[in-house]
Enzyme design. Structure first.
Site, PDB file in Angstrom:
ATOM      1  N   HIS A   1      17.356 -16.297 -12.940  1.00 37.20           N
ATOM      2  CA  HIS A   1      18.173 -15.344 -13.696  1.00 37.20           C
ATOM      3  C   HIS A   1      18.642 -14.232 -12.761  1.00 37.20           C
ATOM      4  O   HIS A   1      17.858 -13.696 -11.999  1.00 37.20           O
ATOM      5  CB  HIS A   1      17.348 -14.774 -14.850  1.00 37.20           C
TER       6      HIS A   1
ATOM      7  N   THR B   1      19.015 -20.118 -24.648  1.00 36.48           N
ATOM      8  CA  THR B   1      17.610 -19.808 -24.939  1.00 36.48           C
ATOM      9  C   THR B   1      17.380 -19.956 -26.435  1.00 36.48           C
ATOM     10  O   THR B   1      18.150 -19.420 -27.232  1.00 36.48           O
ATOM     11  CB  THR B   1      17.293 -18.366 -24.518  1.00 36.48           C
TER      12      THR B   1
ATOM     13  N   HIS C   1      12.370 -17.737 -14.370  1.00 35.25           N
ATOM     14  CA  HIS C   1      12.738 -16.539 -15.115  1.00 35.25           C
ATOM     15  C   HIS C   1      12.129 -15.327 -14.424  1.00 35.25           C
ATOM     16  O   HIS C   1      11.033 -15.409 -13.887  1.00 35.25           O
ATOM     17  CB  HIS C   1      12.248 -16.621 -16.565  1.00 35.25           C
TER      18      HIS C   1
ATOM     19  N   LYS D   1      16.147 -19.208 -29.909  1.00 39.25           N
ATOM     20  CA  LYS D   1      15.706 -18.019 -30.658  1.00 39.25           C
ATOM     21  C   LYS D   1      15.425 -18.445 -32.101  1.00 39.25           C
ATOM     22  O   LYS D   1      16.000 -19.426 -32.543  1.00 39.25           O
ATOM     23  CB  LYS D   1      16.797 -16.940 -30.643  1.00 39.25           C
TER      24      LYS D   1
ATOM     25  N   SER E   1      22.605 -14.619 -18.002  1.00 37.13           N
ATOM     26  CA  SER E   1      22.023 -14.716 -19.332  1.00 37.13           C
ATOM     27  C   SER E   1      21.797 -13.320 -19.875  1.00 37.13           C
ATOM     28  O   SER E   1      21.379 -12.434 -19.148  1.00 37.13           O
ATOM     29  CB  SER E   1      20.687 -15.472 -19.226  1.00 37.13           C
TER      30      SER E   1
ATOM     31  N   LYS F   1      12.579 -16.230 -30.506  1.00 34.41           N
ATOM     32  CA  LYS F   1      11.779 -16.697 -29.381  1.00 34.41           C
ATOM     33  C   LYS F   1      10.328 -16.942 -29.741  1.00 34.41           C
ATOM     34  O   LYS F   1       9.648 -17.706 -29.086  1.00 34.41           O
ATOM     35  CB  LYS F   1      11.897 -15.761 -28.191  1.00 34.41           C
TER      36      LYS F   1
ATOM     37  N   ASN G   1       0.803  -1.205   0.000  1.00 36.32           N
ATOM     38  CA  ASN G   1       0.000   0.000   0.000  1.00 36.32           C
ATOM     39  C   ASN G   1       0.837   1.257   0.000  1.00 36.32           C
ATOM     40  O   ASN G   1       0.468   2.280  -0.542  1.00 36.32           O
ATOM     41  CB  ASN G   1      -0.857  -0.025   1.274  1.00 36.32           C
TER      42      ASN G   1
ATOM     43  N   GLU H   1      10.969 -16.737 -22.072  1.00 33.17           N
ATOM     44  CA  GLU H   1       9.940 -16.470 -21.056  1.00 33.17           C
ATOM     45  C   GLU H   1       8.575 -16.196 -21.663  1.00 33.17           C
ATOM     46  O   GLU H   1       7.559 -16.474 -21.051  1.00 33.17           O
ATOM     47  CB  GLU H   1      10.352 -15.304 -20.146  1.00 33.17           C
TER      48      GLU H   1
END
Length: 471
Positions: free
Chosen positions: A318, A164, A285, A166, A370, A168, A114, A195
């Site tokens: 990560h 990773t 991730h 690609k 990464s 992606k 808050n 991700e």
């Protein structure tokens, strides 16, 4: 008797208590507070303590029905930030009773839910939390732990290598699986769903899971090493997420993945429990983290998100690279890397660690480096992160001029050369380039990679830096 007095009173009368001795069971928070002009720091610090615990803007008669002394947050210390005008670190202690056991969700709702929109503050940032032992013991934490993961994978004495896949977005499941196979065959330990790969029209999750499992098994059979692909189980509902994790388990794969900030802590903790019960490793991730942690004066530092993840559960997370394309200063990064991996971490303001943290044997998390890294970075990464890390080269594998498998070979050769050199006592920081050059003489794949990326640098000033320490 005083009776109930209506009206507004200053927070600091109740919530600023510099004489308070913190308890071992308190959750302690360090906030970077930037008050509005004219608001004294004690009032600002007390306002943070009040609004994140029992206070509200006016006195209410129901205060008389409970013991505020027992339940209120207390601002117990304020220090000015060196080199900044009108910025302070306010330390707040929260009694343990304010928090639900085993719920990171509730912890964050209370502490940061808050107060960040509060008008009396220009900006507010949560820099660090000290989680008491009593509270840590209510969490399961990571599904497995670093040593258990090494034993499951039968990989010791070196960092693990990932990549990773690609592009992606846009590949069909079969072509995606083919890219996975090439990387794993070439010598990587893991490949990774990006991700944002969940279950889109061009590639539904079930098709991807099947082709990636096939790729991993084929590469495993050919190399004699255990291989994994992080199957991203992140979904629109918790039920769907668990359904995907169940399917991964039925395929017999070693690891699944979750985007823990976009997916949310409740979903993440459920998935971590499922993974422990079913022998799946869990790769985390941190998509969306920079929305929260990038600005120095407002938001929440990544070391807090990392601590929360260790409590909620995840085997990898990560954590920046120090040397690649994404934000991450060396001292700050190593500070939270230790918070993720080690069992006991001393307070060390030179690394941004505000409190001593004892994890009482809660399993550790492996940091993942990464983002914009390639073979020339390997010596620095090996030196900075040590053995217990996953080094992930997306473009640095798939961008190899000869294709994915040779790209994977180049990374594996570079890593083995760095580990060997380190074990022989060589200085990776000083001799790194020579070590890579020597190795590339007998590895044409590495030589080609060295040629492609010899000039790449991502030189930008870090946004989030350490404060100067008072001399």
């Amino acid at each position: 008797s005083v009776g109930f007095k209506a009206g507004v009173k200053e927070y600091k009368l109740t919530y600023y208590t510099p004489e308070y001795e913190t308890k071992d069971t308190d959750i302690l928070a360090a906030f970077r507070v930037t008050p509005q002009p004219g608001v004294p720091p004690e009032e600002a610090g007390a306002a943070v303590a009040a609004e994140s615990s029992t206070g509200t803007w006016t006195t209410v008669w129901t205060d008389g029905l409970t013991s505020l002394d027992r339940y209120k947050g207390r601002c117990y210390h304020i220090e000015p930030v060196a080199g900044e005008e009108d910025q302070y670190i306010a330390y707040v202690a929260y009694p343990l009773d304010l928090f639900e056991e085993g719920s990171v969700t509730n912890m964050f709702t209370s502490i940061v839910g808050n107060v960040f929109g509060f008008k009396a503050l220009r900006a507010l940032r949560l820099e660090d939390l000290r989680i008491p032992v009593a509270y840590i013991k209510t969490f399961q934490g990571p599904p497995h732990a670093i040593q258990v993961e090494r034993d499951k994978l039968n990989k010791y004495g070196r960092p693990l290598l990932g990549c990773t896949i690609k592009p992606k977005l846009g590949l069909s499941a079969k072509n995606y699986g083919r890219a996975v196979y090439e990387c794993l065959r070439g010598g990587l330990d893991f490949t990774k769903d990006d991700e944002n790969v969940n279950s889109q029209p061009f590639m539904r999750w079930r098709d991807r899971f099947l082709f990636c499992a096939e790729a991993x098994y084929k590469a495993q059979a050919e190399t004699g090493e255990i291989k994994g692909h992080y199957l991203n189980a992140t979904a629109g509902t918790c039920e769907e997420m668990i359904k995907r994790a169940v399917f991964a388990r039925e395929l017999g794969v070693p690891i699944v993945m979750h985007d823990y900030l976009t997916g949310g802590f409740t979903a993440n903790t459920s998935l971590a429990h499922y993974c422990r019960d079913n022998g799946l490793l869990l790769h985390i991730h941190r998509a969306m983290h920079a929305v929260i942690d990038r600005q120095k004066n407002h938001g929440m530092h990544f070391r807090v998100l990392x601590k929360a993840l260790r409590m909620s559960g995840g085997d990898h997370i990560h954590a920046g690279t120090v040397v690649g394309k994404l934000e991450g200063e060396r001292d700050i990064t190593l500070g939270f890397v230790d918070l993720l991996r080690d069992d006991f971490i001393e307070k060390d303001r030179s690394r941004g660690i505000y409190f001593t943290q004892d994890w009482v044997s809660l399993p550790g998390v492996i940091p993942v480096a990464s983002g914009g890294i390639h073979v020339w970075h390997m010596p620095a990464l090996t030196e900075i992160f040590g053995d217990d890390a996953v080094l992930q080269f997306g473009g640095g594998t798939l961008g190899h001029p000869w294709g994915n498998a040779p790209g994977a070979v180049a990374n594996r050769v570079a890593l083995e050369a760095c580990v060997k050199a380190r074990n022989e006592g060589r200085d990776l920081a000083a001799e790194g380039n020579d070590i890579i050059r020597e190795a590339s003489k007998w590895s044409p794949e590495l030589a080609a990679a060295c040629e492609v990326w010899k000039e790449i640098r991502f030189n930008f000033q870090a946004v989030d830096t350490l404060d100067p320490l008072k001399s």
